[in-house]
Design an enzyme around this catalytic site. Structure first.
Site, PDB file in Angstrom:
ATOM      1  N   TYR A 156      -1.937  -0.181  10.705  1.00 52.77           N
ATOM      2  CA  TYR A 156      -2.167  -0.720   9.365  1.00 52.77           C
ATOM      3  C   TYR A 156      -1.075  -0.574   8.491  1.00 52.77           C
ATOM      4  O   TYR A 156      -0.532  -1.477   7.867  1.00 52.77           O
ATOM      5  CB  TYR A 156      -3.528  -0.164   8.865  1.00 52.77           C
ATOM      6  CG  TYR A 156      -3.514  -0.554   7.376  1.00 52.77           C
ATOM      7  CD1 TYR A 156      -3.998  -1.837   6.925  1.00 52.77           C
ATOM      8  CD2 TYR A 156      -3.664   0.522   6.354  1.00 52.77           C
ATOM      9  CE1 TYR A 156      -3.938  -1.932   5.391  1.00 52.77           C
ATOM     10  CE2 TYR A 156      -3.572   0.288   5.084  1.00 52.77           C
ATOM     11  CZ  TYR A 156      -4.072  -1.070   4.470  1.00 52.77           C
ATOM     12  OH  TYR A 156      -3.806  -1.385   3.266  1.00 52.77           O
ATOM     13  N   LYS A 169       1.761  -3.339   6.810  1.00 47.11           N
ATOM     14  CA  LYS A 169       2.214  -3.538   5.413  1.00 47.11           C
ATOM     15  C   LYS A 169       3.731  -2.958   5.373  1.00 47.11           C
ATOM     16  O   LYS A 169       4.437  -3.910   4.501  1.00 47.11           O
ATOM     17  CB  LYS A 169       1.525  -2.276   4.559  1.00 47.11           C
ATOM     18  CG  LYS A 169       0.025  -2.620   4.461  1.00 47.11           C
ATOM     19  CD  LYS A 169      -0.127  -3.902   3.472  1.00 47.11           C
ATOM     20  CE  LYS A 169      -1.945  -3.980   3.328  1.00 47.11           C
ATOM     21  NZ  LYS A 169      -2.062  -5.223   2.329  1.00 47.11           N
ATOM     22  N   SER A 228       0.655  -1.201   0.112  1.00 45.05           N
ATOM     23  CA  SER A 228       0.185   0.075  -0.214  1.00 45.05           C
ATOM     24  C   SER A 228       0.819   1.187   0.035  1.00 45.05           C
ATOM     25  O   SER A 228       2.038   1.231   0.663  1.00 45.05           O
ATOM     26  CB  SER A 228      -1.079   0.204   1.275  1.00 45.05           C
ATOM     27  OG  SER A 228      -1.533   1.477   1.207  1.00 45.05           O
TER      28      SER A 228
END
Length: 488
Positions: free
Chosen positions: A169, A173, A145
């Protein structure tokens, strides 16, 4: 050594029932790959998999779906953390490569529940990698991402800018990327491509598959589409005083079909035969679009006016973020083809045919609609139109009629006085629209857009399933920047 033909390759797609995953699976099937989907349906639908099978036509026979079963050690359907279930999948099929989408992905929820994100996203991924090693599969495309860039100081954003995730989050990643780099460093048999997405939007042109987020959407486009179909009253724009052309935040949007094709290009790179190691690529349009530009494009595509509520900026939101895609163009021979108008056209086509996503009030015995299924009208998906609101009352004009000639107002049960609820337009103490993207406080229910019924309980419009009778906990009460991103 030349790679085998595509028809001989079998790809495991984790999270393949999700938004990006389902579109990628369809492109894989059309490209001649055998595809196995592994998904726990936490934030996705099996209906998407079945629709993909239908859309793939004769290639649909090359699709297999595994819903990870209930394990004695888990109280619900689990994910990649169920090592036994994962090994059962690998023991039954030989995979040539894995595309790894599966994982929790709501920024706001990750801030509130970081341990859940680290547990799910990291432990599940480590399990996957260990099982891949055990069964001799060492080619991977990882769904990363643009959140790994944090808020870059310069744009366009290249793959070489410093990495600095700003939330749990994003850190899952980035940590997964680090794991990939480490395993490639330690074992030359591994080849890994990291695809850093910016903001996927749009849907398959058929309108049969698209984005169907659970609870409050985390991204701009699904929020806009829910306003357009009447599920929410207005879009809140956070910040209209940035130094941009119209004062709103600028982001890089990419059509989900272009993104899916980027995965095919990444697989082709893996199968070329030369050693890659671990390489990262940006997948975006390479262009910046403001929130208001996107709203205007969607209004043009849909013919619907999107009510806006302007709010102040939020701390940490970046002004402008968009990708440099030169590396992907040169090395993957990939470039986005669709423009903003086409993204909005396909998004509206999906939304107008599926205003409630894969769960629709127009189902029978809780069965889901599929493209051309017996539950559809003359073999076609029903096209829903919005009930009009006039003088605070819902009109049945334009709503889909039922067999007895009366109009349905979907999701609109009657209350004791026989009047319909006014959907998406509840009043709160100040008389203002709720500010979406922020958690509610005080005595207001978290789903404060939901009118009360006569028994004092809230209807859960737009989320037809409850868990043990409790309303779903919406994954994120924060949208990012003018929406919006999370940059994903």
């Amino acid at each position: 050594m030349p790679s085998p033909p595509a028809v001989a390759r079998t790809i495991l797609v984790t999270g393949g029932a999700g938004y990006i995953g389902s579109h990628t699976v369809l492109q894989l099937l059309k490209g001649g790959f055998r595809t196995v989907v592994l998904d726990n349906l936490d934030n996705s639908s099996e209906v998407a998999v079945e629709r993909v099978r239908e859309l793939a036509g004769e290639f649909g026979k090359n699709l297999a779906f595994h819903r990870v079963p209930i394990s004695p050690s888990y109280s619900t359907h689990v994910d990649l953390r169920d090592r036994e279930a994962l090994e059962n999948v690998f023991s039954s099929t030989t995979f040539d490569a894995v595309i790894h989408f599966a994982g929790l992905k709501a920024v706001g929820e990750s801030v509130k529940k970081p341990l859940m994100y680290y547990n799910n996203n990291l432990i599940g991924t480590i399990n996957l990698f260990e099982v891949m090693v055990a069964y001799g599969c060492k080619k991977l495309v990882f769904s990363s991402s643009a959140t790994v860039y944090g808020w870059p100081k310069e744009v366009p954003c290249t793959e070489e800018v410093p990495l600095c995730a700003m939330n749990p989050y994003g850190r899952t990643k980035l940590m997964t990327e680090d794991i990939c780099r480490d395993i490639c460093q330690g074992d030359n048999d591994w080849d890994v491509i990291l695809l850093r997405y910016f903001n996927p939007v749009g849907a398959h042109p058929s309108g049969c598959i698209g984005e169907d987020p659970q609870g409050i959407p985390n991204n701009l486009m699904p929020f806009i589409q829910q306003v357009a179909v009447g599920r929410r009253p207005a879009l809140t724009v956070f910040g209209n005083d940035y130094s941009t052309k119209d004062g709103t935040g600028v982001r890089d949007y990419i059509h989900v079909i272009d993104l899916a094709d980027g995965h095919i290009a990444a697989l082709q790179k893996l199968f070329e035969g030369s050693h890659i190691g671990c390489e990262a690529y940006n997948l975006g349009s390479g262009k910046g679009t403001s929130v208001l530009e996107m709203v205007a494009a969607f209004e043009k595509a849909s013919g619907k006016k999107i009510p806006l509520v302007m709010a102040e900026r939020r701390p940490g939101d970046a002004e402008t973020v968009y990708a440099c895609i030169a590396k992907a163009e040169k090395e993957l021979h990939w470039k986005a083809k669709y423009d903003i108008e086409e993204m909005c056209r396909d998004q509206w086509n999906w939304a107008s045919k599926n205003p409630w996503g894969y769960k629709s009030p127009e189902t029978t015995n809780e069965k889901h609609l599929t493209c051309g299924s017996p539950e559809t009208i003359n073999g076609k998906l029903p096209t829903y139109t919005l009930p009009k609101i006039a003088n605070g009352r819902l009109s049945t004009n334009g709503s889909l009629g039922n067999s007895n000639g009366k109009h349905h107002i979907y999701g609109a049960p009657k209350i004791a006085n026989g009047k319909h609820h006014i959907y998406g337009a509840p009043k709160i103490a100040s008389g203002k629209h709720p500010t979406f993207g922020s958690s509610e406080t005080g005595n207001v229910h978290a789903s404060n857009r939901l009118p009360r019924t006569t028994n004092g309980k809230h209807h859960s419009y737009g989320s037809l399933e409850t868990v043990n009778g409790v309303h779903p906990t919406y994954r994120s009460f924060e949208i990012a920047n003018g929406e919006y991103p999370t940059l994903e």
